[in-house]
Design a protein around this motif. Structure first.
Motif, PDB file in Angstrom:
ATOM      1  N   PRO A   1     -19.680   0.821  -2.955  1.00 14.62           N
ATOM      2  CA  PRO A   1     -18.847   0.651  -4.161  1.00 14.62           C
ATOM      3  C   PRO A   1     -17.736   1.692  -4.280  1.00 14.62           C
ATOM      4  N   VAL A   2     -18.060   2.937  -3.932  1.00 18.46           N
ATOM      5  CA  VAL A   2     -17.047   3.996  -4.028  1.00 18.46           C
ATOM      6  C   VAL A   2     -15.909   3.741  -3.047  1.00 18.46           C
ATOM      7  N   ILE A   3     -16.253   3.386  -1.813  1.00 11.87           N
ATOM      8  CA  ILE A   3     -15.236   3.163  -0.785  1.00 11.87           C
ATOM      9  C   ILE A   3     -14.346   1.971  -1.150  1.00 11.87           C
ATOM     10  N   VAL A   4     -14.983   0.861  -1.497  1.00 12.04           N
ATOM     11  CA  VAL A   4     -14.227  -0.361  -1.788  1.00 12.04           C
ATOM     12  C   VAL A   4     -13.329  -0.180  -3.015  1.00 12.04           C
ATOM     13  N   LEU A   5     -13.904   0.357  -4.096  1.00 10.74           N
ATOM     14  CA  LEU A   5     -13.125   0.509  -5.323  1.00 10.74           C
ATOM     15  C   LEU A   5     -12.032   1.568  -5.176  1.00 10.74           C
ATOM     16  N   SER A   6     -12.299   2.599  -4.385  1.00  9.32           N
ATOM     17  CA  SER A   6     -11.261   3.605  -4.145  1.00  9.32           C
ATOM     18  C   SER A   6     -10.063   2.980  -3.449  1.00  9.32           C
ATOM     19  N   ILE A   7     -10.329   2.141  -2.459  1.00 12.92           N
ATOM     20  CA  ILE A   7      -9.238   1.469  -1.733  1.00 12.92           C
ATOM     21  C   ILE A   7      -8.499   0.493  -2.643  1.00 12.92           C
ATOM     22  N   LEU A   8      -9.259  -0.307  -3.396  1.00  3.98           N
ATOM     23  CA  LEU A   8      -8.634  -1.315  -4.249  1.00  3.98           C
ATOM     24  C   LEU A   8      -7.766  -0.680  -5.333  1.00  3.98           C
ATOM     25  N   PHE A   9      -8.269   0.370  -5.963  1.00  6.85           N
ATOM     26  CA  PHE A   9      -7.484   1.012  -7.021  1.00  6.85           C
ATOM     27  C   PHE A   9      -6.293   1.767  -6.453  1.00  6.85           C
ATOM     28  N   ALA A  10      -6.462   2.365  -5.277  1.00  3.08           N
ATOM     29  CA  ALA A  10      -5.320   3.032  -4.645  1.00  3.08           C
ATOM     30  C   ALA A  10      -4.222   2.023  -4.334  1.00  3.08           C
ATOM     31  N   LEU A  11      -4.607   0.838  -3.841  1.00  7.45           N
ATOM     32  CA  LEU A  11      -3.634  -0.216  -3.580  1.00  7.45           C
ATOM     33  C   LEU A  11      -2.977  -0.689  -4.875  1.00  7.45           C
ATOM     34  N   ALA A  12      -3.769  -0.747  -5.955  1.00  7.66           N
ATOM     35  CA  ALA A  12      -3.215  -1.164  -7.244  1.00  7.66           C
ATOM     36  C   ALA A  12      -2.165  -0.171  -7.738  1.00  7.66           C
ATOM     37  N   TRP A  13      -2.461   1.122  -7.621  1.00  7.10           N
ATOM     38  CA  TRP A  13      -1.494   2.138  -8.051  1.00  7.10           C
ATOM     39  C   TRP A  13      -0.237   2.092  -7.188  1.00  7.10           C
ATOM     40  N   MET A  14      -0.392   1.919  -5.887  1.00  4.23           N
ATOM     41  CA  MET A  14       0.776   1.826  -5.010  1.00  4.23           C
ATOM     42  C   MET A  14       1.545   0.531  -5.260  1.00  4.23           C
ATOM     43  N   GLY A  15       0.811  -0.531  -5.567  1.00  2.00           N
ATOM     44  CA  GLY A  15       1.466  -1.787  -5.911  1.00  2.00           C
ATOM     45  C   GLY A  15       2.282  -1.670  -7.184  1.00  2.00           C
ATOM     46  N   ALA A  16       1.831  -0.848  -8.107  1.00  4.91           N
ATOM     47  CA  ALA A  16       2.587  -0.601  -9.335  1.00  4.91           C
ATOM     48  C   ALA A  16       3.799   0.277  -9.075  1.00  4.91           C
ATOM     49  N   ALA A  17       3.646   1.223  -8.144  1.00  8.11           N
ATOM     50  CA  ALA A  17       4.750   2.137  -7.835  1.00  8.11           C
ATOM     51  C   ALA A  17       5.904   1.419  -7.149  1.00  8.11           C
ATOM     52  N   GLY A  18       5.602   0.379  -6.356  1.00  8.81           N
ATOM     53  CA  GLY A  18       6.630  -0.320  -5.591  1.00  8.81           C
ATOM     54  C   GLY A  18       7.768  -0.890  -6.433  1.00  8.81           C
ATOM     55  N   PRO A  19       7.488  -1.759  -7.414  1.00  4.68           N
ATOM     56  CA  PRO A  19       8.570  -2.312  -8.225  1.00  4.68           C
ATOM     57  C   PRO A  19       9.348  -1.246  -8.989  1.00  4.68           C
ATOM     58  N   VAL A  20       8.655  -0.218  -9.462  1.00  2.00           N
ATOM     59  CA  VAL A  20       9.347   0.851 -10.191  1.00  2.00           C
ATOM     60  C   VAL A  20      10.280   1.604  -9.257  1.00  2.00           C
ATOM     61  N   ARG A  21       9.844   1.820  -8.016  1.00  3.18           N
ATOM     62  CA  ARG A  21      10.692   2.503  -7.040  1.00  3.18           C
ATOM     63  C   ARG A  21      11.939   1.665  -6.746  1.00  3.18           C
ATOM     64  N   ARG A  22      11.770   0.335  -6.657  1.00  9.06           N
ATOM     65  CA  ARG A  22      12.929  -0.530  -6.423  1.00  9.06           C
ATOM     66  C   ARG A  22      13.908  -0.457  -7.590  1.00  9.06           C
ATOM     67  N   ALA A  23      13.361  -0.358  -8.805  1.00 12.32           N
ATOM     68  CA  ALA A  23      14.230  -0.199  -9.976  1.00 12.32           C
ATOM     69  C   ALA A  23      15.000   1.111  -9.894  1.00 12.32           C
ATOM     70  N   ALA A  24      14.334   2.157  -9.425  1.00 12.15           N
ATOM     71  CA  ALA A  24      15.001   3.464  -9.286  1.00 12.15           C
ATOM     72  C   ALA A  24      16.110   3.387  -8.235  1.00 12.15           C
ATOM     73  N   GLN A  25      15.870   2.676  -7.156  1.00 13.53           N
ATOM     74  CA  GLN A  25      16.872   2.557  -6.091  1.00 13.53           C
ATOM     75  C   GLN A  25      18.102   1.784  -6.563  1.00 13.53           C
ATOM     76  N   ARG A  26      17.914   0.907  -7.541  1.00 16.47           N
ATOM     77  CA  ARG A  26      19.055   0.163  -8.089  1.00 16.47           C
ATOM     78  C   ARG A  26      19.773   0.955  -9.174  1.00 16.47           C
ATOM     79  N   GLY A  27      19.274   2.136  -9.469  1.00 18.69           N
ATOM     80  CA  GLY A  27      19.925   2.953 -10.472  1.00 18.69           C
ATOM     81  C   GLY A  27      19.563   2.619 -11.898  1.00 18.69           C
ATOM     82  N   VAL A  28      18.427   1.922 -12.084  1.00 20.06           N
ATOM     83  CA  VAL A  28      17.981   1.573 -13.434  1.00 20.06           C
ATOM     84  C   VAL A  28      17.566   2.839 -14.157  1.00 20.06           C
ATOM     85  N   ARG A  29      17.970   2.948 -15.403  1.00 18.35           N
ATOM     86  CA  ARG A  29      17.612   4.115 -16.220  1.00 18.35           C
ATOM     87  C   ARG A  29      16.691   3.677 -17.344  1.00 18.35           C
ATOM     88  N   ALA A  30      15.679   4.515 -17.624  1.00 18.70           N
ATOM     89  CA  ALA A  30      14.767   4.240 -18.738  1.00 18.70           C
ATOM     90  C   ALA A  30      15.223   4.994 -19.959  1.00 18.70           C
TER      91      ALA A  30
END
Length: 210
Positions: free
Chosen positions: A181-210
């Motif tokens: 459970p620790v191994i599987v959930l660690s991988i899944l949540f790490a992928l979830a956090w990186m998956g969340a970071a991806g679109p935000v990073r693309r917004a940053a590359q386009r110069g989007v400001r918050a």
């Protein structure tokens, strides 16, 4: 005698002038619809256990369970509202929404059944640092896309680090299916956090400001 002259804008300019307000209006309507759906889902998630308790003894929530769920879900809704208000860019909103979902699931699973051993194992409290890293990093960067994506990446790294420490040091050893459970959930949540970071990073590359 001066003659009146009527100057008409070109059809292209008229079309462009009409398109921008229409697009903004559609964006506002979509935002309001998603906002309504989100808060309706929060209400349903809080009401469903109360209804289920009347029909099956398998669902037994205490007052503390409802308070815990309300704090988590309403808090997540509040953070999602901040993300919507911070930027109208949908990549930014998607990334922030995925981060909120990852945080809610992490806290919920951890509190309900635990990731390291049972829910009573003290090492599970370390996962609060993952959520704190994402949130504090976002606040420190004033929720700007570049800083927010970095905070999510840090949360992913911390998720993996805690899981690795749990496996190497034997935290929760002896529990069912340990250490899967620790191994599987660690991988899944790490992928979830990186998956969340991806679109935000693309917004940053386009110069989007918050």
């Amino acid at each position: 005698m001066a003659h009146g002259v009527t100057v008409r804008a070109s059809p292209k300019l008229e079309t462009k002038a009409m398109t921008k307000p229409d697009a903004a209006s559609r964006n506002d309507r979509l935002t309001q619809t998603l906002r309504l759906m989100g808060w309706t889902l929060v209400a349903l998630l809080l009401i469903t256990p109360a209804v289920a308790m009347r029909f099956t003894p398998e669902v037994q929530w205490t007052a503390s369970d409802f308070i815990f769920a309300a704090v988590i879900l309403i808090g997540a809704g509040g953070v999602a509202e901040l993300a919507v208000r911070a930027s109208g860019d949908w990549s930014y909103r998607l990334g922030a929404g995925l981060a909120v979902l990852a945080a809610v699931l992490l806290v919920w699973i951890n509190g309900a059944v635990g990731i390291i051993g049972s829910e009573d194992h003290p090492a599970n409290l370390l996962y609060l640092a993952v959520v704190a890293a994402a949130f504090i990093g976002g606040v420190a960067s004033r929720f700007r896309p570049a800083g927010l994506s970095l905070a999510m990446a840090c949360a992913a790294a911390l998720q993996v680090l805690i899981g690795a420490c749990a496996v190497l040091r034997g935290w929760g050893a002896g529990s069912e299916n340990w250490p899967r459970p620790v191994i599987v959930l660690s991988i899944l949540f790490a992928l979830a956090w990186m998956g969340a970071a991806g679109p935000v990073r693309r917004a940053a590359q386009r110069g989007v400001r918050a």
